[in-house]
Design an enzyme around this catalytic site. Structure first.
Site, PDB file in Angstrom:
ATOM      1  N   ASN A 177      31.551  26.917  38.613  1.00  0.00           N
ATOM      2  CA  ASN A 177      32.504  28.022  38.685  1.00  0.00           C
ATOM      3  C   ASN A 177      32.186  29.029  37.590  1.00  0.00           C
ATOM      4  O   ASN A 177      31.922  28.643  36.452  1.00  0.00           O
ATOM      5  CB  ASN A 177      33.935  27.500  38.492  1.00  0.00           C
ATOM      6  CG  ASN A 177      34.367  26.583  39.620  1.00  0.00           C
ATOM      7  OD1 ASN A 177      34.093  26.858  40.792  1.00  0.00           O
ATOM      8  ND2 ASN A 177      35.045  25.494  39.287  1.00  0.00           N
ATOM      9  N   HIS A 217      29.118  24.110  32.914  1.00  0.00           N
ATOM     10  CA  HIS A 217      29.151  22.738  33.450  1.00  0.00           C
ATOM     11  C   HIS A 217      28.918  22.745  34.944  1.00  0.00           C
ATOM     12  O   HIS A 217      29.371  23.635  35.653  1.00  0.00           O
ATOM     13  CB  HIS A 217      30.485  22.061  33.124  1.00  0.00           C
ATOM     14  CG  HIS A 217      31.693  22.867  33.509  1.00  0.00           C
ATOM     15  ND1 HIS A 217      32.176  23.872  32.716  1.00  0.00           N
ATOM     16  CD2 HIS A 217      32.491  22.832  34.589  1.00  0.00           C
ATOM     17  CE1 HIS A 217      33.230  24.421  33.290  1.00  0.00           C
ATOM     18  NE2 HIS A 217      33.446  23.813  34.444  1.00  0.00           N
ATOM     19  N   LEU A 218      28.232  21.704  35.402  1.00  0.00           N
ATOM     20  CA  LEU A 218      28.126  21.431  36.826  1.00  0.00           C
ATOM     21  C   LEU A 218      29.192  20.401  37.171  1.00  0.00           C
ATOM     22  O   LEU A 218      29.353  19.418  36.449  1.00  0.00           O
ATOM     23  CB  LEU A 218      26.765  20.801  37.154  1.00  0.00           C
ATOM     24  CG  LEU A 218      25.549  21.687  37.389  1.00  0.00           C
ATOM     25  CD1 LEU A 218      25.212  22.477  36.152  1.00  0.00           C
ATOM     26  CD2 LEU A 218      24.368  20.831  37.823  1.00  0.00           C
ATOM     27  N   HIS A 219      29.896  20.638  38.275  1.00  0.00           N
ATOM     28  CA  HIS A 219      30.748  19.585  38.833  1.00  0.00           C
ATOM     29  C   HIS A 219      29.894  18.804  39.835  1.00  0.00           C
ATOM     30  O   HIS A 219      29.327  19.406  40.766  1.00  0.00           O
ATOM     31  CB  HIS A 219      31.921  20.177  39.628  1.00  0.00           C
ATOM     32  CG  HIS A 219      32.911  20.955  38.822  1.00  0.00           C
ATOM     33  ND1 HIS A 219      34.175  20.478  38.529  1.00  0.00           N
ATOM     34  CD2 HIS A 219      32.843  22.195  38.268  1.00  0.00           C
ATOM     35  CE1 HIS A 219      34.846  21.392  37.843  1.00  0.00           C
ATOM     36  NE2 HIS A 219      34.061  22.448  37.665  1.00  0.00           N
TER      37      HIS A 219
HETATM   38  P1  AMP Z   1      36.194  24.616  35.680  1.00  0.00           P
HETATM   39  O1  AMP Z   1      37.420  25.021  36.439  1.00  0.00           O
HETATM   40  O2  AMP Z   1      34.940  24.762  36.503  1.00  0.00           O
HETATM   41  O3  AMP Z   1      36.099  25.287  34.347  1.00  0.00           O
HETATM   42  O4  AMP Z   1      36.344  23.055  35.454  1.00  0.00           O
HETATM   43  C1  AMP Z   1      36.684  22.480  34.248  1.00  0.00           C
HETATM   44  C2  AMP Z   1      36.825  21.003  34.509  1.00  0.00           C
HETATM   45  O5  AMP Z   1      36.905  20.350  33.274  1.00  0.00           O
HETATM   46  C3  AMP Z   1      38.089  20.630  35.307  1.00  0.00           C
HETATM   47  O6  AMP Z   1      37.715  19.913  36.468  1.00  0.00           O
HETATM   48  C4  AMP Z   1      38.880  19.771  34.322  1.00  0.00           C
HETATM   49  O7  AMP Z   1      39.568  18.719  34.940  1.00  0.00           O
HETATM   50  C5  AMP Z   1      37.782  19.274  33.393  1.00  0.00           C
HETATM   51  N1  AMP Z   1      38.233  18.926  32.055  1.00  0.00           N
HETATM   52  C6  AMP Z   1      38.985  19.679  31.220  1.00  0.00           C
HETATM   53  N2  AMP Z   1      39.187  19.038  30.057  1.00  0.00           N
HETATM   54  C7  AMP Z   1      38.527  17.846  30.164  1.00  0.00           C
HETATM   55  C8  AMP Z   1      38.353  16.735  29.298  1.00  0.00           C
HETATM   56  N3  AMP Z   1      38.890  16.696  28.079  1.00  0.00           N
HETATM   57  N4  AMP Z   1      37.628  15.673  29.739  1.00  0.00           N
HETATM   58  C9  AMP Z   1      37.079  15.702  30.969  1.00  0.00           C
HETATM   59  N5  AMP Z   1      37.194  16.718  31.828  1.00  0.00           N
HETATM   60  C10 AMP Z   1      37.921  17.784  31.444  1.00  0.00           C
END
Ligand code: AMP
Ligand code: ZN
Length: 116
Positions: A89, A102-104
């Protein structure tokens, strides 16, 4: 966002808890805290870069290695054959919440297309 306030940098530095599934000198992968699928893993560079739109030619090989890490984890998690989705995103319309690239890696269920 600066590196100092970055939650993912804190995870990299082990100052914030996480369930790490892969780590090398350059990349860390860990379970997403709010999983949207049975497999939902963040694959991130240790280098703090905010988003796709900040990438340059210098980062090309890094992106390739992030995708390869995601692919290898997909195999380990048993979703290689069933299928998976890799999502990045960028900025607000895409719903980017964390400004550390980050990659999901998502899998273990069927996804719809087009995405919501
Ligand atoms: P985005 O919307 O692409 O920025 O995704 C950020 C992702 O990071 C989301 O899916 C969150 O659930 C995840 N996230 C946020 N904080 C943490 C954390 N402390 N540990 C693991 N995942 C996280
Ligand atoms: Zn960061």
């Amino acid at each position: 966002m600066e590196k100092e306030g970055c939650i993912f940098c804190k995870i990299i530095e082990k100052k914030n808890p996480s369930k790490i599934v892969f780590e090398n000198g350059e990349i860390v992968a860990f379970d997403d805290i709010r999983p949207q699928a049975p497999v939902h893993i963040m694959v991130i560079p240790k280098y703090h870069i905010e988003k796709v739109s900040d990438l340059t030619d210098e980062n090309i090989s890094l992106i390739g290695r992030l995708v390869l890490v995601a692919k290898n984890i997909a195999k380990e998690k048993g979703i290689q054959e069933s299928g998976y989705r890799i999502v990045i995103n960028c900025n607000k319309d895409a719903g980017q919440e964390v400004y550390h690239l980050h990659l999901h890696l998502l899998g273990g269920r069927k996804f719809v297309w087009p995405p919501g």
